[in-house]
Write an enzyme that holds these catalytic residues in place. Structure first.
Site, mmCIF file in Angstrom:
data_model
loop_
_atom_site.group_PDB
_atom_site.id
_atom_site.type_symbol
_atom_site.label_atom_id
_atom_site.label_comp_id
_atom_site.label_asym_id
_atom_site.label_seq_id
_atom_site.Cartn_x
_atom_site.Cartn_y
_atom_site.Cartn_z
ATOM 1 C CG ASP A 112 50.966 38.768 36.442
ATOM 2 O OD1 ASP A 112 51.142 38.026 37.411
ATOM 3 O OD2 ASP A 112 49.885 39.294 36.151
ATOM 4 C CG ASP A 160 48.726 34.245 42.160
ATOM 5 O OD1 ASP A 160 48.236 34.385 43.298
ATOM 6 O OD2 ASP A 160 48.074 33.792 41.198
#
Length: 409
Positions: A117, A182
């Site tokens: 991330d 994602d």
């Protein structure tokens, strides 16, 4: 034109009629109204954050503030990112100082190789900061975060690995090399780093990841799987699963939003028509889904079993709205009407909090992960981030169109 498209266009027009950011003389004031509210509300949230010296993430099930995790938190970049957007909107140095302060709390995380991330975290914070200030320190942080991120790329698979599977709940799934939809949102930082440095290695990883994801993550109707698990040696698909959706074959709403946003980004940087078509197809799937509510705010999963008595996900709506505004710049199709309809609903009392309520988050009614029984029907810092981003993007559209009309007249 299909019946569903006619229906959805009608709903969009209806939403605009009742007060969306329209292409009329009222659109600019209405965007200003919501941005001004966001500034006031986040100012209150900033006071809370400064007192605690922590980054707000969401609320607990008991309605108390939940700060980002100190070790690493994939959402930690969104609050300083929102501060950067408010600095861009207001030109008030207060917001620049706030953004700098809170992003510095996780600056060391740029060197952590355990998390995919880093694009989310550092592009939303330091990336916006570098865009607005040209601060060389911010640039170096981005480069180091990008160098860390690409260590997770496996050329056999052609993707950046999402989760490590040696511990935690991920270790119990039997995965070898999981990649989640994602992850498309981490590519913007890599594309931008090639622009900044001239080094193609970042863009090459981003393109490979986008191409592999396009090949394996999407069903024929353009709905998306959440998790594709690959064999790390052969690159073959082992499993097509979900972690946050209702079921492996269901359609997780935020996953669809990540997809349309991610491929719009890919087209922005590459001008590869395949990415534009991919983004358009995902957008059309979202807009025309038979279970999309009239107010355009999706249920957390399009296949959730108790629709219409299922939680909505304002975060998915905000991400989608922001993506559609940019996509509309590149496409011959009209995606702006849908984006405005979504923003209209998010700006209504149904989803936008009153000043000083909602623990000073802007939006209500988002969902983190129902399968994990976590963050259900709560505010989320990334819902606010993409909502403010969407408003700023729409404001720019209105400004450009006003200028074009002035030239014509």
């Amino acid at each position: 034109m299909t019946t569903s498209l006619i229906k959805n266009l009608g709903l969009a027009v209806f939403a605009l009629t009742i007060g969306g950011c329209q292409q009329t003389q009222t659109s600019e004031p209405l965007c200003e109204e919501n941005l001004n509210f966001a500034t006031k509300q986040i100012n209150l949230l900033l006071e809370d954050a400064e007192q605690a010296n922590k980054i707000p993430r969401t609320l607990t099930a008991e309605g108390e503030m939940h700060w980002t995790l100190e070790g690493f938190d994939w959402t930690e970049g969104f609050f300083p990112g929102t501060c950067w957007y408010l600095y861009e909107y207001t030109n008030n140095k207060k917001w620049e100082q706030a953004a700098d302060k809170f992003q510095s709390l996780f600056e060391d995380h740029r060197l952590l190789p355990y998390y995919h991330d880093l694009g989310f975290v550092f592009n939303c914070s330091y990336g916006n900061g570098y865009r607005l200030t040209s601060n060389e320190h911010y640039k170096q942080v981005l480069i180091e975060a990008g160098n860390t991120l690409i260590t997770r790329f496996n050329p056999n698979v052609g993707c950046i690995r999402s989760w490590d599977v040696d511990k935690g709940w991920q270790s119990k799934r039997g995965w070898q090399f999981p990649v989640i939809i994602d992850n498309m949102m981490n590519l913007e930082m890599l594309f931008e780093l090639t622009q900044i440095t001239g080094d193609k290695k970042y863009e090459e990883v981003a393109i490979a990841h986008a191409n592999t994801t396009m090949q394996h993550h999407f069903r024929e109707d353009m709905s998306s799987y959440h998790v594709i698990d690959y064999d790390s040696i052969s690159g073959e698909v082992r499993n097509k699963h979900t972690a946050q959706g209702y079921a492996h074959e269901s359609e997780w709403a935020r996953g669809q939003a990540w997809g349309v946003y991610g491929y719009t980004i890919c087209y922005r940087y590459t001008k590869d028509e395949r990415y534009l078509k991919q983004a358009e197809k995902i957008a059309d799937y979202i807009m025309n889904h038979q279970d999309m509510p009239a107010d355009r705010i999706p249920y957390w999963d399009y296949d959730a079993p108790k629709i219409p008595n299922e939680p909505r996900d304002a975060s998915a709506a905000a991400i989608t709205a922001s993506a559609l505004i940019e996509l509309n710049e590149y496409s011959q199709n009209d995606y702006l009407s849908e984006a405005k309809a979504i923003i209209s609903s998010l700006s209504s009392d149904n989803y936008q909090a009153k000043l000083g309520t909602n623990h000073n988050f802007i939006l209500k009614h988002s969902v983190g992960s129902i399968p994990h029984n976590n963050e259900i029907d709560v505010p989320l810092n990334y819902a606010d981030y993409y909502y403010v981003e969407a408003l700023l993007r729409l404001k720019d559209v209105n400004k450009n169109e006003t200028g074009q009309l002035a030239q014509v007249n």
